[in-house]
Design an enzyme around this catalytic site. Sequence first.
Site, PDB file in Angstrom:
ATOM      1  N   GLU A  59       0.754  -1.236  -0.208  1.00  0.00           N
ATOM      2  CA  GLU A  59       0.100  -0.077   0.162  1.00  0.00           C
ATOM      3  C   GLU A  59       0.760   1.383   0.165  1.00  0.00           C
ATOM      4  O   GLU A  59       0.150   2.268  -0.308  1.00  0.00           O
ATOM      5  CB  GLU A  59      -0.967  -0.141   1.011  1.00  0.00           C
ATOM      6  CG  GLU A  59      -2.046  -0.906   0.893  1.00  0.00           C
ATOM      7  CD  GLU A  59      -3.347  -0.615   1.917  1.00  0.00           C
ATOM      8  OE1 GLU A  59      -3.149  -0.708   3.245  1.00  0.00           O
ATOM      9  OE2 GLU A  59      -4.330  -0.765   1.535  1.00  0.00           O
TER      10      GLU A  59
ATOM     11  N   TYR B 293     -16.247  21.445  13.363  1.00  0.00           N
ATOM     12  CA  TYR B 293     -14.636  20.843  13.251  1.00  0.00           C
ATOM     13  C   TYR B 293     -14.262  20.000  11.971  1.00  0.00           C
ATOM     14  O   TYR B 293     -13.192  19.921  11.641  1.00  0.00           O
ATOM     15  CB  TYR B 293     -14.651  19.882  14.625  1.00  0.00           C
ATOM     16  CG  TYR B 293     -15.099  20.687  15.736  1.00  0.00           C
ATOM     17  CD1 TYR B 293     -14.556  21.667  16.351  1.00  0.00           C
ATOM     18  CD2 TYR B 293     -16.464  20.278  16.231  1.00  0.00           C
ATOM     19  CE1 TYR B 293     -14.825  22.400  17.546  1.00  0.00           C
ATOM     20  CE2 TYR B 293     -16.953  21.151  17.307  1.00  0.00           C
ATOM     21  CZ  TYR B 293     -16.374  22.049  18.045  1.00  0.00           C
ATOM     22  OH  TYR B 293     -16.850  22.927  18.844  1.00  0.00           O
TER      23      TYR B 293
HETATM   24 ZN   LIG Z   1      -6.072  -0.451   2.988  1.00  0.00          ZN
END
Ligand SMILES: [Zn+2]
Length: 206
Positions: free
Chosen positions: A73, A119
């Site tokens: 990733e 927020y």
């Molecule tokens: Zn992931």
Amino acid sequence: MERELREQMVSCGASYYQRGYSVGSAGNLSLRLPDGHILATPTNSCLGSLQAERLSKVTMAGEQVTGDRMSKEIAFHLAIYRQRPDCNAIVHLHSTYLTALSCLDGLDPENIIRPFTPYYVMKVGKMPLLPYFKPGSIRIAETLAQHAHEANAFLLANHGPVVLGTSLTEAVNAMDELEETAKLMFLLKDSNVRYLTEAEVSELRP
Ligand SMILES: [Zn+2]
């Protein structure tokens, strides 16, 4: 400096794990080091038990320099860093509420969360939805690179959030705000929500 950044990554990982934002080996953190390399959580590592000296150090071209083997990733983290010189840290989680949100159909792809707290607007701004691709697919990196300039937070459909920051602290704080906002969305699902008006939203933007 690198020593402190390594320790900071370890403690952020532990905090996510202890708070239930990450289970097993899900999720990954990365940051840009002063030497221009990227420091990232290794493949199959549990965020709850990271070790500072074993974190993966990789070049911007994706070559491993030191540490345990990088996660697949990390390719999409690198794709973002190449597009965004102002981005110094990225947090990617499969946290419960944001991942649940990523599995809903009919979301507004431009901005998934219609503002109902100040927020979210102040810390995140907006969060586009990016299409689903199988984990590890190069298409995730390509799509994030293509949209990197549009926002500091993205939700990968049927997968989870990706949040950018100028520092790891900023990315972590924005991710916390997002996960909390997603939780509120589910709590309020069947309620008559008063959303912020356009004027209320624009006075919050810098
Ligand atoms: Zn992931």
